[in-house]
Scaffold this motif. Structure first.
Motif, PDB file in Angstrom:
ATOM      1  N   LEU A  90       0.845  -1.187   0.000  1.00  0.00           N
ATOM      2  CA  LEU A  90       0.000   0.000   0.000  1.00  0.00           C
ATOM      3  C   LEU A  90       0.883   1.242   0.000  1.00  0.00           C
ATOM      4  CD1 LEU A  90      -2.553  -1.239   2.672  1.00  0.00           C
ATOM      5  CD2 LEU A  90      -2.770  -1.336   0.206  1.00  0.00           C
ATOM      6  N   ARG A  91       0.538   2.193  -0.863  1.00  0.00           N
ATOM      7  CA  ARG A  91       1.420   3.343  -1.088  1.00  0.00           C
ATOM      8  C   ARG A  91       1.425   4.346   0.055  1.00  0.00           C
ATOM      9  NH1 ARG A  91      -1.440   5.252  -6.367  1.00  0.00           N
ATOM     10  NH2 ARG A  91      -3.149   4.633  -4.987  1.00  0.00           N
ATOM     11  N   GLY A  92       0.311   4.491   0.750  1.00  0.00           N
ATOM     12  CA  GLY A  92       0.250   5.506   1.797  1.00  0.00           C
ATOM     13  C   GLY A  92      -1.042   5.403   2.592  1.00  0.00           C
ATOM     14  N   PRO A  93      -1.251   6.320   3.527  1.00  0.00           N
ATOM     15  CA  PRO A  93      -2.436   6.281   4.387  1.00  0.00           C
ATOM     16  C   PRO A  93      -3.741   6.286   3.625  1.00  0.00           C
ATOM     17  CG  PRO A  93      -0.835   7.863   5.219  1.00  0.00           C
ATOM     18  CD  PRO A  93      -0.343   7.439   3.884  1.00  0.00           C
ATOM     19  N   GLU A  94      -3.751   6.975   2.472  1.00  0.00           N
ATOM     20  CA  GLU A  94      -5.002   7.020   1.706  1.00  0.00           C
ATOM     21  C   GLU A  94      -5.407   5.628   1.216  1.00  0.00           C
ATOM     22  OE1 GLU A  94      -1.426   7.768  -0.762  1.00  0.00           O
ATOM     23  OE2 GLU A  94      -2.268   8.710   1.033  1.00  0.00           O
ATOM     24  N   ASP A  95      -4.413   4.769   0.897  1.00  0.00           N
ATOM     25  CA  ASP A  95      -4.725   3.397   0.497  1.00  0.00           C
ATOM     26  C   ASP A  95      -5.303   2.604   1.669  1.00  0.00           C
ATOM     27  OD1 ASP A  95      -3.843   3.907  -2.024  1.00  0.00           O
ATOM     28  OD2 ASP A  95      -2.122   2.535  -1.967  1.00  0.00           O
TER      29      ASP A  95
END
Length: 387
Positions: A90-95
């Motif tokens: 997962l690339r970041g918190p939004e993912d």
């Protein structure tokens, strides 16, 4: 072997523990991309649960969620070549937020965080503590909050009442539930995060005067006040009244005090609750006999204990085991008991009754409200207390 639902639960736990750090942009030890291993089994483990492995592979083959899914090959003697899901990146918190159904809250919190910190960078480390405020406030509430912070920051010593602040919709109900939040953020804006915690002093506002409700029960004392017998006034004004009662009753509930008939040399103060510290501001009370009557429950005794800090000689009436037992049919349950195991300013008899109630000696969280006591019994006891 982690199924998509197992991953969702794992990410939900990670979001709960890390979302405040993520809001700041503190990625710690380079945790992005966040890789979730899916638990590729050994051949021996796969042989013990062939159907389970097939279901696991099938679940990920049909998965169409967010993130980058990696596969690996295993060449097994008994099962041949198998293509298996290995990890999810997962690339970041939004993912993460999108995975667990928190995307709208995360985007809103992040946007509002940036709005506030661009205006007041000093709040950058503190705001994540109020993630739910950023994520869940309506647009109107968030706008009011920002406007309130801005106005107080520009007018730190206005000495206005809160309702005088020129911000639409910031009424008493709105403000009362947000005093702690506003005080905390204003303290940081003022560079004094560990100082004054009182909302009004911190924000330079004027508090409404604390009113005391008192009835004058003696006709002669009333005559000295021009016939005034029911007084509701700021404490400092009550402190300066030109009477010197011999007996002062303090009762927990308003209707109890309203029920009192005339008594020689007496006044009754009503409905202070835990604000009994104001009794220490009444100089004429120090020369009187003072009698407290509250509910027979843990909070009634806690208020009595607090009141004795200011009036060590304070006596009680109708707060004994005999009164409690003779009104068993009127008991109710006290929903939230006082937390203290012992109240140091109670007498031994009061302490024993308090601890019996705390320990459910007779029933579950017993409470006898003072208004329920039969009035003929109560009035006789009140009169007897000052003979």
């Amino acid at each position: 072997m982690k199924l998509p639902e197992d991953v969702r639960q794992f990410l939900a736990r990670r979001f709960r523990s890390k979302h405040r750090e993520w809001l700041i942009g503190d990625s710690g030890d380079g945790q992005w991309p966040l890789e979730v291993t899916l638990g590729v089994p050994t051949e021996q483990a796969a042989l013990r649960q062939v159907d389970g492995v097939r279901a696991w592979v099938s679940a990920w083959q049909g998965w169409q969620g967010v993130g980058s899914l990696s596969w690996c090959e295993r060449r097994w003697k008994a099962l041949g070549v198998q293509r298996l899901p290995e990890k999810l990146a997962l690339r970041g918190p939004e993912d993460v937020a999108l995975w667990i159904g928190e995307s709208a809250r995360w985007v809103r919190a992040q946007s509002r965080y940036q709005t506030i910190t661009v205006r007041w960078p000093v709040l950058a480390r503190q705001l994540p503590r109020y993630f739910d405020v950023l994520a869940d406030y309506s647009d109107a509430d968030f706008r009011r909050l920002a406007e309130m912070l801005g106005w107080i920051n520009l007018n730190p010593k206005s000495n206005l009442y809160p309702r005088q602040i020129p911000i639409a919709g910031a009424d008493s109900k709105w403000l009362d539930s947000r005093k702690g939040l506003i005080s905390d953020l204003v303290a940081t804006l003022q560079g004094d995060p560990t100082g004054e915690r009182d909302f009004f002093r911190r924000c330079g506002l004027r508090a409404q005067p604390q009113l005391m409700r008192m009835r004058v029960l003696d006709p002669e004392l009333r005559a000295r006040l021009g016939g005034l017998g029911d007084i509701s006034a700021p404490c400092e004004e009550v402190a300066s009244v030109g009477i010197r009662p011999k007996n002062v009753f303090v009762v927990e509930n308003l209707q109890t005090g309203l029920a009192f008939d005339d008594l020689p040399g007496a006044v009754v103060i009503m409905r202070l609750g835990y604000a009994v510290d104001v009794l220490g501001q009444l100089p004429w009370l120090q020369q009187a006999q003072c009698i407290y009557w509250g509910d027979i429950d843990t909070h009634g005794f806690a208020i009595l204990n607090r009141a004795r800090t200011y009036i060590p000689s304070l006596k009680t009436v109708l707060m004994d085991e005999s009164t409690l037992m003779s009104h068993r049919d009127l008991w109710v349950e006290e929903k939230d008991q006082h937390s203290s195991t012992e109240l140091p300013l109670l007498t031994n008899t009061e302490q024993k009754l308090y601890q019996s109630i705390k320990g459910n000696a007779w029933d579950q969280q017993v409470r006898l409200e003072q208004e329920r006591i039969r009035w003929d019994v109560a009035w006789n006891a009140i009169q007897a207390s000052i003979r």
